[in-house]
Design a protein around this motif. Structure first.
Motif, short mmCIF file in Angstrom:
data_model
loop_
_atom_site.label_atom_id
_atom_site.label_comp_id
_atom_site.label_asym_id
_atom_site.label_seq_id
_atom_site.Cartn_x
_atom_site.Cartn_y
_atom_site.Cartn_z
N PRO A 98 0.63 -1.67 0.04
CA PRO A 98 0.10 -0.04 -0.27
C PRO A 98 1.07 1.31 0.07
O PRO A 98 0.10 2.54 -0.60
N PHE A 99 2.09 1.18 0.34
CA PHE A 99 2.65 2.23 0.18
C PHE A 99 3.52 2.52 -0.61
O PHE A 99 4.64 3.35 -0.74
N ARG A 103 4.57 1.06 -9.82
CA ARG A 103 5.85 1.44 -10.43
C ARG A 103 6.49 0.65 -9.43
O ARG A 103 7.16 0.41 -9.90
N GLU A 104 6.82 1.28 -8.36
CA GLU A 104 7.65 0.55 -7.24
C GLU A 104 6.93 -0.84 -6.82
O GLU A 104 7.56 -2.01 -6.41
N ASN A 105 5.54 -0.99 -7.34
CA ASN A 105 5.25 -2.64 -6.82
C ASN A 105 5.75 -3.75 -7.41
O ASN A 105 6.13 -4.65 -7.04
N LEU A 106 6.13 -3.06 -9.02
CA LEU A 106 7.24 -4.10 -9.88
C LEU A 106 8.15 -3.95 -9.49
O LEU A 106 8.69 -4.95 -9.92
N MET A 140 -0.31 5.84 -5.73
CA MET A 140 -0.27 4.52 -4.86
C MET A 140 -1.56 3.59 -5.39
O MET A 140 -2.84 4.94 -6.05
N PRO A 141 -1.83 2.59 -4.94
CA PRO A 141 -2.87 1.51 -4.72
C PRO A 141 -3.81 2.35 -4.45
O PRO A 141 -5.16 2.36 -5.35
N VAL A 152 -2.03 -3.25 -12.37
CA VAL A 152 -0.22 -3.87 -11.59
C VAL A 152 -0.47 -5.22 -11.35
O VAL A 152 1.12 -4.84 -10.82
N ALA A 153 -1.69 -5.55 -11.13
CA ALA A 153 -1.41 -7.28 -10.17
C ALA A 153 -0.40 -8.13 -10.80
O ALA A 153 0.45 -8.53 -10.44
#
Length: 223
Positions: A98-99, A103-106, A140-141, A152-153
């Motif tokens: 969540p934070f 792009r950072e989630n990838l 952000m999500p 994104v997932a």
């Protein structure tokens, strides 16, 4: 070489003094660029099969081979390496950090896989572009819609170029139109990379996106 071979796989849980059979001698072969829809009601064993195929659970009996590697005999540390390098997961609850931005989630996947940093950034940007999220990369999500979070997932699951992608109920929280858009994105992304995928669903309206469907009832598979 098949992407996945499961031979007589059984998964039993001890519940008090009773045994609950979640998967009952399931055998399944998945081609190296095949998309399989795994269909069944709640509690039928779909998620258990997916978790065993991805090395999140170990079978009580039977053999699991992914990309030529027998994973049913691997240690916990070896399974962690296997999941990091060979499998992409898209969970029903999406599970984005969540934070972190989209792009950072990838990028966190590339970092966990110890991939080249510059190459990881280029790949993340490419995937976000393909998924129609280039303009949302810095969001952000909680600033994304349900369909955008699902995309994104999907990008995160493809980030380390896995040989097998496992997707759990990708349309459960989406209306029919959005669900079809997500399924089309999944099939296009998976097919363009000649990757294999299992898509767990209870929604038979979505099965035509797969190469074939297999039904599971009470832990037993039937074509």
């Amino acid at each position: 070489m098949p992407a996945l071979e499961m031979d007589a796989v059984r998964k039993v849980y001890d519940v008090g003094e009773n045994e609950v059979v979640a998967l009952d001698h399931a055998s399944l072969t998945l081609g190296d660029d095949e998309i399989l829809a795994l269909v069944g009601p709640s509690g039928s064993g779909k998620t258990t099969l997916l978790s065993i195929a991805g090395g999140l659970l170990t079978p009580s009996e039977g053999t699991v081979v992914v990309g030529g590697e027998t994973i049913s005999d691997l240690s916990g540390k070896e399974l962690t390496r296997f999941r990091r390098e060979q499998v992409g997961f898209v969970f029903q609850s999406v599970n984005l950090v969540p934070f972190l931005t989209a792009r950072e989630n990838l990028l966190v996947v590339a970092e966990l896989g110890r991939k080249d940093a510059a190459g990881g950034k280029d790949r993340a940007d490419q995937l976000l572009e393909e998924l129609g999220l280039a303009e949302r990369a810095g969001n952000m999500p909680n600033e994304l819609s349900g369909g955008e979070r699902q995309r994104v997932a999907i990008g995160r699951a493809l980030m380390n170029e896995p040989s097998l992608v496992l997707i759990d109920e990708p349309t459960s929280a989406l209306d029919t139109k959005l669900g079809e858009q997500v399924m089309e994105l999944i099939t296009n992304e998976v097919k363009s990379r000649s990757t294999a995928a299992i898509i767990v669903t209870h929604d038979t309206r979505m099965t035509h996106y797969a190469d074939r469907s297999v039904e599971i009832v009470d832990g037993t598979l039937s074509a």
